[in-house]
Design an enzyme around this catalytic site. Sequence first.
Site, PDB file in Angstrom:
ATOM      1  N   ASP A 160     -59.849   6.605 -24.509  1.00 65.64           N
ATOM      2  CA  ASP A 160     -60.161   6.043 -25.810  1.00 65.64           C
ATOM      3  C   ASP A 160     -58.810   5.847 -26.437  1.00 65.64           C
ATOM      4  OD1 ASP A 160     -63.021   6.803 -26.051  1.00 65.64           O
ATOM      5  OD2 ASP A 160     -62.019   9.071 -25.904  1.00 65.64           O
ATOM      6  N   HIS A 188     -65.396  12.522 -27.940  1.00 69.63           N
ATOM      7  CA  HIS A 188     -65.476  11.293 -26.996  1.00 69.63           C
ATOM      8  C   HIS A 188     -66.882  10.998 -26.824  1.00 69.63           C
ATOM      9  CE1 HIS A 188     -64.817   8.773 -23.593  1.00 69.63           C
ATOM     10  NE2 HIS A 188     -66.016   9.107 -22.929  1.00 69.63           N
TER      11      HIS A 188
END
Length: 329
Positions: A160, A188
């Site tokens: 990410d 996440h």
Amino acid sequence: MTRTPVNVTVTGAAGQIGYALLFRIASGQLLGPDVPVRLRLLEIPQAVKAAEGTAMELDDCAFPLLDGIDITDDAKTAFDGVNVALLVGARPRTKGMERGDLLEANGGIFKPQGEAINAGAADDVRVLVVGNPANTNALIAQRHAPDVPAERFTAMTRLDHNRALSQLAKKLGVSVTDIKKLTIWGNHSATQYPDLFHAEVNGRNAAEAVGDQAWLENEFIPTVAKRGAAIIEARGASSAASAANAAIDHVHDWVNGTAEGDWVSMAVPSDGSYGVPEGLISSFPVTVRDGKYSIVQGLEIDEFSRARIDASVAELVEERDAVQALGLI
Ligand code: NAD
Ligand code: LMR
């Protein structure tokens, strides 16, 4: 070879990420160009043959740093003496499966793996969980390894982080190396919060450099947060090479340190910083020195960021409560 090889265990070794990861580990990109490694591949019995095929290819690369490869379907054997554990194999969500079913199925994987790490890991073991839901799987494994310091269990939000770097670099027409101090907060998942308010671009505040709150809110954040789903939609399979790359980055920096004047994002057990309940494995800005990470302290969190961090942390609390209710932790 003069140094003792480092034992690196990879679960789900015959999967997509495994295939993109193992060759990079064996070539020295995980730990450094002078560190020999011994690979331990853990798979389910049906996939052991495929892992053997990958091991044949690893042999065929004649990597000077690769000291050997062991393949097993037994977690105790796989984690005996492990220094670096990459927990990639997980149960994917399939049709008709509810969230609780997914958490329960993964509990069946990460509980015994945590126990095996507890029983046999080396004193310096570092664990990175990649398999989804990564933060909560890491929590399950950690809770079943009471003799291992809790902070050795981490989950991956580096993908990410890298996605956010790349999106911002494109928007501003700069290099990713011009960007520092970017943070992914939380889970996440699509609730994660990529934070530009503390990031810098060539020394200037990144949110100010963007100067476009609508882009930040309506494009940047959702693009980064939903990138995993967009890759699945486009590729017909979830991200693999970029996930492997992020796992390499995460462990490399944990072992070798972060650059002066910068930080990275890692999901680590909260010590209560920034109001994240203690023990939750949540993504924070971290620096690493001498092989130990620390959560960056003292950042001012404004209302916009606070609401987004809280939303992602609330999802982690829900996941923790769900696995608790299932008796998995
Ligand atoms: P994959 O299905 O190609 O491979 C998974 C492998 O794990 C399979 O070979 C399977 O046999 C194995 N496996 C299943 N249960 C196991 C067990 N108990 N022990 C050992 N091995 C086991 O999946 P993939 O594309 O390699 O992805 C792996 C995981 O990583 C998925 O959960 C995926 O959602 C996740 N992922 C996370 C991120 C992240 O940023 N954190 C990014 C991408 C993918
Ligand atoms: C990703 O971020 O690419 C993956 O976590 C997506 C997924 O669900 O496997």
